[in-house]
Design an enzyme around this catalytic site. Sequence first.
Site, PDB file in Angstrom:
ATOM      1  N   TYR A 143      44.405  33.666  31.115  1.00  0.00           N
ATOM      2  CA  TYR A 143      44.861  33.604  32.602  1.00  0.00           C
ATOM      3  C   TYR A 143      43.724  32.662  33.416  1.00  0.00           C
ATOM      4  O   TYR A 143      42.859  32.225  32.820  1.00  0.00           O
ATOM      5  CB  TYR A 143      44.856  34.843  33.522  1.00  0.00           C
ATOM      6  CG  TYR A 143      43.503  35.751  33.075  1.00  0.00           C
ATOM      7  CD1 TYR A 143      42.318  35.818  33.537  1.00  0.00           C
ATOM      8  CD2 TYR A 143      43.946  36.868  32.046  1.00  0.00           C
ATOM      9  CE1 TYR A 143      41.250  36.730  33.350  1.00  0.00           C
ATOM     10  CE2 TYR A 143      42.906  37.819  31.667  1.00  0.00           C
ATOM     11  CZ  TYR A 143      41.587  37.798  32.297  1.00  0.00           C
ATOM     12  OH  TYR A 143      40.801  38.792  32.135  1.00  0.00           O
ATOM     13  N   TYR A 176      46.040  42.550  36.758  1.00  0.00           N
ATOM     14  CA  TYR A 176      44.641  42.693  35.972  1.00  0.00           C
ATOM     15  C   TYR A 176      44.856  43.581  34.728  1.00  0.00           C
ATOM     16  O   TYR A 176      45.600  44.428  34.899  1.00  0.00           O
ATOM     17  CB  TYR A 176      43.682  43.614  36.975  1.00  0.00           C
ATOM     18  CG  TYR A 176      43.284  42.677  38.286  1.00  0.00           C
ATOM     19  CD1 TYR A 176      42.145  41.866  38.120  1.00  0.00           C
ATOM     20  CD2 TYR A 176      43.956  42.603  39.183  1.00  0.00           C
ATOM     21  CE1 TYR A 176      41.881  40.877  39.097  1.00  0.00           C
ATOM     22  CE2 TYR A 176      43.696  41.829  40.496  1.00  0.00           C
ATOM     23  CZ  TYR A 176      42.257  41.006  40.236  1.00  0.00           C
ATOM     24  OH  TYR A 176      42.088  40.075  41.153  1.00  0.00           O
ATOM     25  N   SER A 177      44.482  43.259  33.617  1.00  0.00           N
ATOM     26  CA  SER A 177      44.565  43.944  32.527  1.00  0.00           C
ATOM     27  C   SER A 177      43.741  45.255  32.600  1.00  0.00           C
ATOM     28  O   SER A 177      42.651  45.384  33.435  1.00  0.00           O
ATOM     29  CB  SER A 177      43.755  43.233  31.379  1.00  0.00           C
ATOM     30  OG  SER A 177      44.238  42.174  31.266  1.00  0.00           O
ATOM     31  N   GLU A 195      46.799  36.742  25.756  1.00  0.00           N
ATOM     32  CA  GLU A 195      47.087  36.831  27.234  1.00  0.00           C
ATOM     33  C   GLU A 195      45.701  36.293  27.811  1.00  0.00           C
ATOM     34  O   GLU A 195      44.632  36.654  27.825  1.00  0.00           O
ATOM     35  CB  GLU A 195      46.996  38.382  27.635  1.00  0.00           C
ATOM     36  CG  GLU A 195      47.452  38.548  28.952  1.00  0.00           C
ATOM     37  CD  GLU A 195      48.081  39.898  29.180  1.00  0.00           C
ATOM     38  OE1 GLU A 195      49.525  40.116  28.863  1.00  0.00           O
ATOM     39  OE2 GLU A 195      47.218  40.789  29.705  1.00  0.00           O
ATOM     40  N   CYS A 224      42.067  37.441  24.321  1.00  0.00           N
ATOM     41  CA  CYS A 224      42.309  37.768  25.922  1.00  0.00           C
ATOM     42  C   CYS A 224      41.054  37.012  26.467  1.00  0.00           C
ATOM     43  O   CYS A 224      39.997  37.395  26.167  1.00  0.00           O
ATOM     44  CB  CYS A 224      42.474  39.384  26.249  1.00  0.00           C
ATOM     45  SG  CYS A 224      42.772  39.324  27.883  1.00  0.00           S
TER      46      CYS A 224
HETATM   47  C1  FAD Z   1      47.967  39.076  32.653  1.00  0.00           C
HETATM   48  C2  FAD Z   1      46.899  38.979  33.658  1.00  0.00           C
HETATM   49  C3  FAD Z   1      45.694  39.656  33.403  1.00  0.00           C
HETATM   50  C4  FAD Z   1      44.529  39.403  34.107  1.00  0.00           C
HETATM   51  N1  FAD Z   1      43.424  40.235  33.885  1.00  0.00           N
HETATM   52  C5  FAD Z   1      42.275  40.242  34.680  1.00  0.00           C
HETATM   53  C6  FAD Z   1      41.196  41.078  34.449  1.00  0.00           C
HETATM   54  O1  FAD Z   1      41.127  41.882  33.731  1.00  0.00           O
HETATM   55  N2  FAD Z   1      40.168  40.793  35.123  1.00  0.00           N
HETATM   56  C7  FAD Z   1      39.946  39.873  36.107  1.00  0.00           C
HETATM   57  O2  FAD Z   1      38.977  39.577  36.695  1.00  0.00           O
HETATM   58  N3  FAD Z   1      41.039  38.936  36.495  1.00  0.00           N
HETATM   59  C8  FAD Z   1      42.250  39.181  35.675  1.00  0.00           C
HETATM   60  N4  FAD Z   1      43.137  38.320  35.878  1.00  0.00           N
HETATM   61  C9  FAD Z   1      43.149  37.287  36.939  1.00  0.00           C
HETATM   62  C10 FAD Z   1      43.456  37.543  38.260  1.00  0.00           C
HETATM   63  O3  FAD Z   1      44.887  38.051  38.349  1.00  0.00           O
HETATM   64  C11 FAD Z   1      43.275  37.031  39.368  1.00  0.00           C
HETATM   65  O4  FAD Z   1      43.902  35.677  39.157  1.00  0.00           O
HETATM   66  C12 FAD Z   1      41.816  36.478  39.837  1.00  0.00           C
HETATM   67  O5  FAD Z   1      41.236  37.900  39.996  1.00  0.00           O
HETATM   68  C13 FAD Z   1      41.756  35.641  40.860  1.00  0.00           C
HETATM   69  O6  FAD Z   1      42.380  36.011  41.969  1.00  0.00           O
HETATM   70  P1  FAD Z   1      41.926  36.043  43.431  1.00  0.00           P
HETATM   71  O7  FAD Z   1      42.813  36.610  44.412  1.00  0.00           O
HETATM   72  O8  FAD Z   1      40.241  36.635  43.499  1.00  0.00           O
HETATM   73  O9  FAD Z   1      41.603  34.502  43.745  1.00  0.00           O
HETATM   74  P2  FAD Z   1      42.391  33.500  44.639  1.00  0.00           P
HETATM   75  O10 FAD Z   1      41.776  33.629  45.917  1.00  0.00           O
HETATM   76  O11 FAD Z   1      43.935  33.778  44.333  1.00  0.00           O
HETATM   77  O12 FAD Z   1      42.049  32.105  44.201  1.00  0.00           O
HETATM   78  C14 FAD Z   1      42.645  31.718  42.810  1.00  0.00           C
HETATM   79  C15 FAD Z   1      42.913  30.308  43.097  1.00  0.00           C
HETATM   80  O13 FAD Z   1      41.622  29.587  43.304  1.00  0.00           O
HETATM   81  C16 FAD Z   1      41.580  28.443  42.845  1.00  0.00           C
HETATM   82  N5  FAD Z   1      40.720  28.156  41.925  1.00  0.00           N
HETATM   83  C17 FAD Z   1      40.024  28.953  40.874  1.00  0.00           C
HETATM   84  N6  FAD Z   1      38.975  28.533  40.326  1.00  0.00           N
HETATM   85  C18 FAD Z   1      38.814  27.178  40.820  1.00  0.00           C
HETATM   86  C19 FAD Z   1      37.884  26.183  40.632  1.00  0.00           C
HETATM   87  N7  FAD Z   1      36.805  26.429  39.446  1.00  0.00           N
HETATM   88  N8  FAD Z   1      37.837  25.105  41.159  1.00  0.00           N
HETATM   89  C20 FAD Z   1      38.792  24.916  41.960  1.00  0.00           C
HETATM   90  N9  FAD Z   1      39.866  25.945  42.337  1.00  0.00           N
HETATM   91  C21 FAD Z   1      39.775  27.072  41.865  1.00  0.00           C
HETATM   92  C22 FAD Z   1      42.845  28.260  42.230  1.00  0.00           C
HETATM   93  O14 FAD Z   1      43.769  27.580  42.869  1.00  0.00           O
HETATM   94  C23 FAD Z   1      43.635  29.667  41.862  1.00  0.00           C
HETATM   95  O15 FAD Z   1      44.678  29.614  41.822  1.00  0.00           O
HETATM   96  C24 FAD Z   1      44.430  38.301  35.258  1.00  0.00           C
HETATM   97  C25 FAD Z   1      45.578  37.598  35.258  1.00  0.00           C
HETATM   98  C26 FAD Z   1      46.620  37.813  34.621  1.00  0.00           C
HETATM   99  C27 FAD Z   1      47.908  36.846  34.609  1.00  0.00           C
END
Ligand code: FAD
Length: 397
Positions: free
Chosen positions: A397, A175-176, A395, A355
């Site tokens: 994601y 997370y940023s 950046e 971003c």
């Molecule tokens: C450098 C960086 C900075 C980031 N900064 C932020 C930030 O500031 N704030 C923020 O909220 N997030 C940020 N993220 C994103 C964060 O890391 C997570 O990816 C995000 O919160 C989702 O994680 P989760 O565990 O909730 O989802 P998970 O349970 O891991 O689910 C994600 C998975 O769901 C699936 N999926 C997602 N959308 C769909 C769709 N529409 N249809 C079908 N499948 C789908 C994909 O397979 C995906 O890999 C950042 C990511 C990176 C790499």
Amino acid sequence: MRVSLAAAGQSDSCLFTVVASGPQAGSRPSVFQTHTVAMNQFSALFKQLGASGAKIVSVTPVSEQIPAATNGNESHPVPDVAKVAPTKKKVTSTAPKAKPHGDVPVNTYKPKNPYLGKVKDNYSLVKDGAIGRVQHITFDLSEADPKLQYVEGQSIGIIPEGTDAKGKPHKMRLYSIASTRHGDNYEDDTVSLCVRQLEYKNDEGEQIFGVCSTYLCDIEPGSSVKITGPVGKEMLLPDDEEANIIMLATGTGIAPMRTYIRRMFESRERKANGWNFKGKAWLFMGAPKTANLLYDEDFLHYEKEFPDNFRYTKAISREQQNSKGGRMYIQDRVLEHADEIFTMIEDPKTHIYLCGLRGMEPGIDEAMTAAAAAKGIDWSELRPKLKKAHRWNVETY
Ligand SMILES: Cc1cc2nc3c(=O)[nH]c(=O)nc-3n(C[C@H](O)[C@H](O)[C@H](O)COP(=O)(O)OP(=O)(O)OC[C@H]3O[C@@H](n4cnc5c(N)ncnc54)[C@H](O)[C@@H]3O)c2cc1C
């Protein structure tokens, strides 16, 4: 359509850049095309564009475009980043040497040995009527030994509680960071995030919520959270107090921009950091609705307090219309302000930061391509040069 007055009196041999917006393709909000033609080819090109349903956005003589903007390719002259520098300014800073960033902390805490930080605060950033949930979450770092220090533009990792479908512990998500290195309380012992709850429907039509984003959005103050990092050197601000910073953000992509803007304009933060920003900062923010704008009041306040240094341009897709009557996306705002943006880019002190969700990149790229073309610049050639000079920072994601 914008037709440069300088077009009058040009000879047939002069070249012009014609930017046209094409008919909508799929769900994409707009498609831009550029053509470099001589005046005697106008009528054929206009006929062809008309037949395809495209609308002409601008016609600019190549001669009117950025001086020294040539790489020997007449149809798509490309500015050498160094040559575009106004002659008055020292050219040495056009392609700054790779910033060492050696002093920037990274990986103080790794996934095998995370820091357990207590949640201090967790509140909603969106208003009634917004689409989805976005929370501002602050963690206490005061017990960290070694100290978990970070700088603006970095990220931290969060390891959610529980196990995945295979029974293995969940993996870390990045997370940023949304607070400056001094923290929202200026006491150097907190870090804040801006987290959107991931929510989508799977192929069976079931509502799915993301693991880590839901864990964070629901977390109660006092809970302990596994934190790793910090990581990332892509989105660091230049040290130069006279730098100009253009920021393009959608949704939670605002997190790093909030850190820059607080560092620049928040009075207590300015006192704490001693960094007397004197350049121009311009934030383009994209959101679906006004209720989804994040930290909007803060930015309006800084705009009022620092009118010569801070500009805030919003694209609210479901409430505003672009010039073609479609939804207003951030790339439409970029195109609207193309001249000013590229005039700023000519200044070697200007750095651009982008971003947000990965899906924003093609639209921005199209807009930058069209905006650059109107100045006789080939964006696909300029962008890597800006990147090499640490002036184009992305950046997504
Ligand atoms: C450098 C960086 C900075 C980031 N900064 C932020 C930030 O500031 N704030 C923020 O909220 N997030 C940020 N993220 C994103 C964060 O890391 C997570 O990816 C995000 O919160 C989702 O994680 P989760 O565990 O909730 O989802 P998970 O349970 O891991 O689910 C994600 C998975 O769901 C699936 N999926 C997602 N959308 C769909 C769709 N529409 N249809 C079908 N499948 C789908 C994909 O397979 C995906 O890999 C950042 C990511 C990176 C790499």
